[in-house]
Design a protein around this motif. Structure first.
Motif, PDB file in Angstrom:
ATOM      1  N   PRO A 159       0.828  -1.231   0.000  1.00  0.00           N
ATOM      2  CA  PRO A 159       0.000   0.000   0.000  1.00  0.00           C
ATOM      3  C   PRO A 159       0.852   1.267   0.000  1.00  0.00           C
ATOM      4  N   THR A 160       2.014   1.232   0.701  1.00  0.00           N
ATOM      5  CA  THR A 160       2.893   2.399   0.732  1.00  0.00           C
ATOM      6  C   THR A 160       3.503   2.635  -0.644  1.00  0.00           C
ATOM      7  N   ILE A 161       3.899   1.547  -1.319  1.00  0.00           N
ATOM      8  CA  ILE A 161       4.435   1.674  -2.680  1.00  0.00           C
ATOM      9  C   ILE A 161       3.382   2.312  -3.585  1.00  0.00           C
ATOM     10  N   LYS A 162       2.135   1.849  -3.446  1.00  0.00           N
ATOM     11  CA  LYS A 162       1.053   2.402  -4.278  1.00  0.00           C
ATOM     12  C   LYS A 162       0.839   3.885  -3.988  1.00  0.00           C
ATOM     13  N   TYR A 163       0.981   4.239  -2.722  1.00  0.00           N
ATOM     14  CA  TYR A 163       0.868   5.656  -2.341  1.00  0.00           C
ATOM     15  C   TYR A 163       1.971   6.472  -3.005  1.00  0.00           C
ATOM     16  N   TYR A 164       3.213   5.977  -2.987  1.00  0.00           N
ATOM     17  CA  TYR A 164       4.326   6.691  -3.626  1.00  0.00           C
ATOM     18  C   TYR A 164       4.106   6.817  -5.137  1.00  0.00           C
TER      19      TYR A 164
ATOM     20  N   ARG B 206       1.129   6.934  -6.648  1.00  0.00           N
ATOM     21  CA  ARG B 206       0.084   7.947  -6.839  1.00  0.00           C
ATOM     22  C   ARG B 206       0.640   9.357  -6.647  1.00  0.00           C
ATOM     23  N   GLU B 207       1.542   9.518  -5.641  1.00  0.00           N
ATOM     24  CA  GLU B 207       2.103  10.835  -5.334  1.00  0.00           C
ATOM     25  C   GLU B 207       3.181  11.248  -6.335  1.00  0.00           C
ATOM     26  N   GLY B 208       3.533  10.317  -7.227  1.00  0.00           N
ATOM     27  CA  GLY B 208       4.564  10.638  -8.216  1.00  0.00           C
ATOM     28  C   GLY B 208       5.978  10.587  -7.652  1.00  0.00           C
ATOM     29  N   LEU B 209       6.137  10.069  -6.444  1.00  0.00           N
ATOM     30  CA  LEU B 209       7.493   9.968  -5.881  1.00  0.00           C
ATOM     31  C   LEU B 209       8.248   8.808  -6.507  1.00  0.00           C
ATOM     32  N   LEU B 210       7.514   7.790  -6.892  1.00  0.00           N
ATOM     33  CA  LEU B 210       8.078   6.593  -7.506  1.00  0.00           C
ATOM     34  C   LEU B 210       7.562   6.535  -8.949  1.00  0.00           C
ATOM     35  N   PRO B 211       8.448   6.377  -9.936  1.00  0.00           N
ATOM     36  CA  PRO B 211       7.955   6.324 -11.314  1.00  0.00           C
ATOM     37  C   PRO B 211       7.128   5.050 -11.551  1.00  0.00           C
ATOM     38  N   GLN B 212       6.145   5.163 -12.457  1.00  0.00           N
ATOM     39  CA  GLN B 212       5.327   4.003 -12.789  1.00  0.00           C
ATOM     40  C   GLN B 212       6.208   2.877 -13.339  1.00  0.00           C
ATOM     41  N   GLY B 213       5.779   1.627 -13.093  1.00  0.00           N
ATOM     42  CA  GLY B 213       6.473   0.485 -13.686  1.00  0.00           C
ATOM     43  C   GLY B 213       6.138   0.372 -15.169  1.00  0.00           C
ATOM     44  N   GLU B 214       6.806  -0.565 -15.818  1.00  0.00           N
ATOM     45  CA  GLU B 214       6.511  -0.781 -17.233  1.00  0.00           C
ATOM     46  C   GLU B 214       5.278  -1.677 -17.332  1.00  0.00           C
TER      47      GLU B 214
END
Lengths: 222, 222
Positions: free
Chosen positions: A15-20, A22-30
């Motif tokens: 859930p934390t990864i999903k939050y990041y 959504r917040e754009g802190l983590l780039p989307q996967g391929e």
């Protein structure tokens, strides 16, 4: 790797990864299908950086976003990128516009940095932080002249030059360089603070009839 | 002097002085009539100490009381008295009894301090603080070996020996010695922290194509 494996490898809950994400802190996967995305080592590095900024730097999400933007924008030079992280770690005081004592302390700091010959931006928040510290010292009746400050500047520069800049992996991923800078700045800063108190205790024991008095601290403390 | 003059000279409001008197942090004045008490320079020194512990050390009243008790009890040696203030400034982590990584980190710290030959009580809270810092560095994947820590220990001891112990007026009133120790520890510690970040910025500018990139920080920051 799938998001479940990214979570397992990074120790960050899904859930934390999903939050990041959504917040754009983590780039989307391929995206490999409508419901499946692939993540790589770049994502692992980013999660480590976010954790360092959050847990070690204790930065709010808005500040983390600013740092991540500097990391992601390859046109941002490495020096500027590191500066963004450094400036986010600062806690500059509220402005004191018009306060004469403040202006004088700030000028003192600017003159000192110029005399040291350090290449520091005129907008570095550390200038205000240092001026505030000077001001507080003076209000408490301490002279806080250059002779008092220079040993700290010298100690800091020796550590930076001989030791700390070498810790930062400039040739690796940008995330890793920033993560290392933040971790080194905060945690070795904490170590230095604790070593200072321990050194005071040791020197005090050496100067002030060590054997008897030292035993007293021990007894009182148990 | 009367309480009104004590307030004027110290800058501490009368109701606050009365609170310190009730709490036993400030000794009672000499009662010269049923409604009048006389205060002296010892009271001024104590008010300065309380302010330093409160505003600079950010200590709660219970911790301030402990420090004041050590200051007042002349049987407490100066080393122990200073140690009481120092220990109050520490923020040791929660105990990790039974955690193997923690025990190992704590043993590492004890061995390091023994090898340095420092006279530090086995109960100094700094030992736990340092162990916690080591543990965090390791959890973040930094080796944090002795070679990484020793430069910080050396810098701290040089500052303590050559510079900081000389700032403390050991031959004056006990209140003043403790006040100076707390102010020096906290505020010069802050100065050192800021100088480290400024030194990083300067070294980063020197190493990473200074002219162009340095200008970027300036532009981005305005």
């Amino acid at each position: 790797m799938r998001i479940s494996q990214l979570s397992a490898e990074s120790g960050v809950p899904i859930p934390t990864i999903k939050y990041y994400l959504r917040e754009g802190l983590l780039p989307q996967g391929e995206q490999t299908s409508a419901t499946r995305a692939e993540y790589g080592t770049a994502h692992l590095h980013r999660l480590r950086l976010i954790r360092a900024l959050l847990e070690v730097g204790r930065l709010p999400v808005a500040a983390i976003r600013k740092v991540v933007e500097a990391v992601e924008d390859e046109r941002t030079g490495v020096h500027t990128m590191l500066g963004t992280a450094h400036y986010a770690l600062a806690s500059p005081p509220d402005p004191h516009a018009g306060d004469e004592d403040w202006e004088e302390a700030r000028e003192h700091v600017d003159r000192l940095i110029a005399e040291l010959g350090w290449a520091v931006s005129p907008h570095a928040p550390g200038r205000d932080e240092l001026a505030q510290t000077l001001l507080t010292l003076r209000r408490l009746g301490m002279a806080a002249i250059d002779a008092d400050l220079l040993p700290y500047a010298a100690a800091a520069m020796n550590l930076a030059r001989d030791h700390e800049m070498g810790m930062i992996p400039f040739d690796g991923p940008r995330d890793v360089a920033v993560e290392t800078l933040v971790v080194c700045t905060v945690l070795y800063g904490k170590a230095l603070e604790v070593f200072r108190r321990l050194a005071h205790e040791s020197e005090s024991a050496r100067l002030l009839t060590p054997a008897r008095d030292h035993a007293e601290v021990r007894t009182q403390d148990t």
